[in-house]
Write a protein that holds these residues in place. Sequence first.
Motif, short mmCIF file in Angstrom:
data_model
loop_
_atom_site.label_atom_id
_atom_site.label_comp_id
_atom_site.label_asym_id
_atom_site.label_seq_id
_atom_site.Cartn_x
_atom_site.Cartn_y
_atom_site.Cartn_z
N ARG A 241 4.31 131.75 71.81
CA ARG A 241 4.91 131.70 70.50
C ARG A 241 6.12 130.16 70.86
N LEU A 242 6.48 130.41 71.48
CA LEU A 242 7.91 129.57 71.67
C LEU A 242 6.93 128.00 72.15
N SER A 243 5.72 128.11 72.99
CA SER A 243 5.03 127.40 73.15
C SER A 243 4.49 126.43 71.81
N THR A 244 4.13 127.41 71.19
CA THR A 244 3.97 126.33 70.26
C THR A 244 4.71 124.87 69.39
N SER A 245 5.71 124.69 70.06
CA SER A 245 6.59 123.77 69.72
C SER A 245 5.95 122.53 70.91
N LEU A 246 5.85 122.55 72.03
CA LEU A 246 5.73 122.12 72.20
C LEU A 246 4.35 121.26 72.18
N TYR A 247 3.08 122.09 71.86
CA TYR A 247 1.18 122.03 71.15
C TYR A 247 2.10 120.48 70.43
N GLN A 248 2.30 120.90 69.45
CA GLN A 248 2.79 120.61 68.44
C GLN A 248 3.77 119.52 68.56
N ARG A 255 -2.08 112.29 67.70
CA ARG A 255 -2.01 111.57 66.84
C ARG A 255 -1.60 110.45 65.69
N ASN A 256 -0.52 109.88 67.08
CA ASN A 256 -0.49 109.01 66.66
C ASN A 256 1.07 109.46 65.78
N ASP A 257 0.96 110.44 65.76
CA ASP A 257 2.03 111.01 64.35
C ASP A 257 3.58 111.96 65.24
N ARG A 258 4.40 111.04 65.29
CA ARG A 258 5.27 111.00 66.07
C ARG A 258 6.55 111.82 65.57
N LYS A 259 7.16 113.33 64.91
CA LYS A 259 7.84 113.95 64.15
C LYS A 259 9.10 114.84 65.49
N PRO A 260 10.08 115.40 64.49
CA PRO A 260 10.98 116.10 65.45
C PRO A 260 10.24 117.01 66.39
N MET A 261 10.81 117.69 67.12
CA MET A 261 10.36 118.85 67.33
C MET A 261 10.12 120.50 66.76
N GLN A 262 8.85 120.82 66.17
CA GLN A 262 8.76 121.67 65.29
C GLN A 262 9.40 123.27 66.28
N LYS A 263 9.37 123.97 64.91
CA LYS A 263 9.84 125.17 65.37
C LYS A 263 8.22 125.84 65.47
N PRO A 264 8.70 126.96 66.77
CA PRO A 264 7.36 127.95 67.21
C PRO A 264 6.65 128.16 65.78
N VAL A 265 5.18 128.30 65.93
CA VAL A 265 4.63 129.40 64.92
C VAL A 265 3.65 130.46 65.10
N ASP A 266 2.81 131.36 64.93
CA ASP A 266 2.74 132.03 64.84
C ASP A 266 1.04 131.82 65.41
N SER A 267 0.58 131.05 65.10
CA SER A 267 -0.54 130.44 66.00
C SER A 267 -0.97 129.31 65.53
N MET A 268 -1.49 128.80 65.77
CA MET A 268 -1.86 127.25 66.13
C MET A 268 -3.83 127.11 65.72
N ASP A 269 -3.76 128.08 65.03
CA ASP A 269 -5.09 127.34 64.50
C ASP A 269 -5.50 126.45 63.74
N GLU A 270 -4.67 126.67 62.47
CA GLU A 270 -4.15 126.27 61.25
C GLU A 270 -4.53 124.74 61.55
N ILE A 271 -3.07 124.49 62.63
CA ILE A 271 -2.82 123.39 62.72
C ILE A 271 -3.62 121.84 62.93
#
Length: 335
Positions: A241-248, A255-271
């Motif tokens: 779960r914590l690693s989803t911030s790294l994945y995002q 995607r060349n879509d730079r954003k602040p570090m995002q909060k972790p999520v339960d699943s990346m499937d919809e992202i």
Amino acid sequence: MKRYKPLQDIPVSVLDLAVIGVDISTKQTLNNSLLLAQHVEALGYKRFWVAEHHNMPYIASSATAVLIGYLAQGTETIRIGSGGIMLPNHAPLVIAEQFGTLESLYPGRIDLGLGRAPGTDGLTAMALRRTNNLSANYFPEQVAELQQFFSKDNAAAKVRAFPGDGLEVPLWILGSSTDSAHLAAKLGLPYAFASHFAPEQIQHASQIYKNEFQPSEKWTEPYFLACVNAVIADTQDEARRLSTSLYQMFLGIIRNDRKPMQKPVDSMDEIWSEEEENLVYQKLSCSFIGTKDSVKTDLQRFCDVLEIDELMITSPIYDHQARLKSFGLFKQAMS
């Protein structure tokens, strides 16, 4: 003959990118960097490096030498340095003066890691350099010029670095490809590889470096450091779960879509899409995500295969307390 070292004999260090998270200010991000440096110093980590990036709104380490001074002032024993200074962006004399000042203030604690990439896009690199002449092709010459400014042999030169003249500031060559491996070997300098975002060539680069290494006055044998991602928690599910911030974060790069570090999520499937997921995993193949016990075997295998002399970790975890805990658990995994 391979040089196998048990994990407890391999020094561990930190790379902090000072990534700004959503709903977290720049000031708090930099304060958290200092708190992290103090935390890992108490845990026995060897060094703490920050990296030069430009025109990236959510990375706070652009004024790298300034940040190093802030971190060194707030710590006592841990080595503080650059991972790295992108030398083609700067006049070597200026870097000699900056790091000569740091070494004078914090003697025996400053590292100067050098890279040839701009740490930004081409347009921003032009704004930094003001000329096309100082391209990455001149990187070896710039390193030699910088070494000369630090050398005691420069005492009779017409241009000298004050402070910096004659100081022992350890230089490192940083890289994410095989080009830097040849240079580090030729100069007889320690070599740090950025496998946390460019894992593809690490094995080839390490072999080149060790096979071609030419002993220098300060380094009689090669010294190879690898930087990896690490997210460690009490349970496998929490680490994932914590690693989803790294994945995002890496998904934003793809995607060349730079954003602040995002909060972790339960699943990346919809992202992410399946293709994006594969690309992210490919870029993050040198990552250790799990509990302190579950990562041990993979860590030992990684260090054995590459004959690691030192391991550096970066841990883009959104929550500051979870991040501090991850570094503590990682140190236990290496013990």
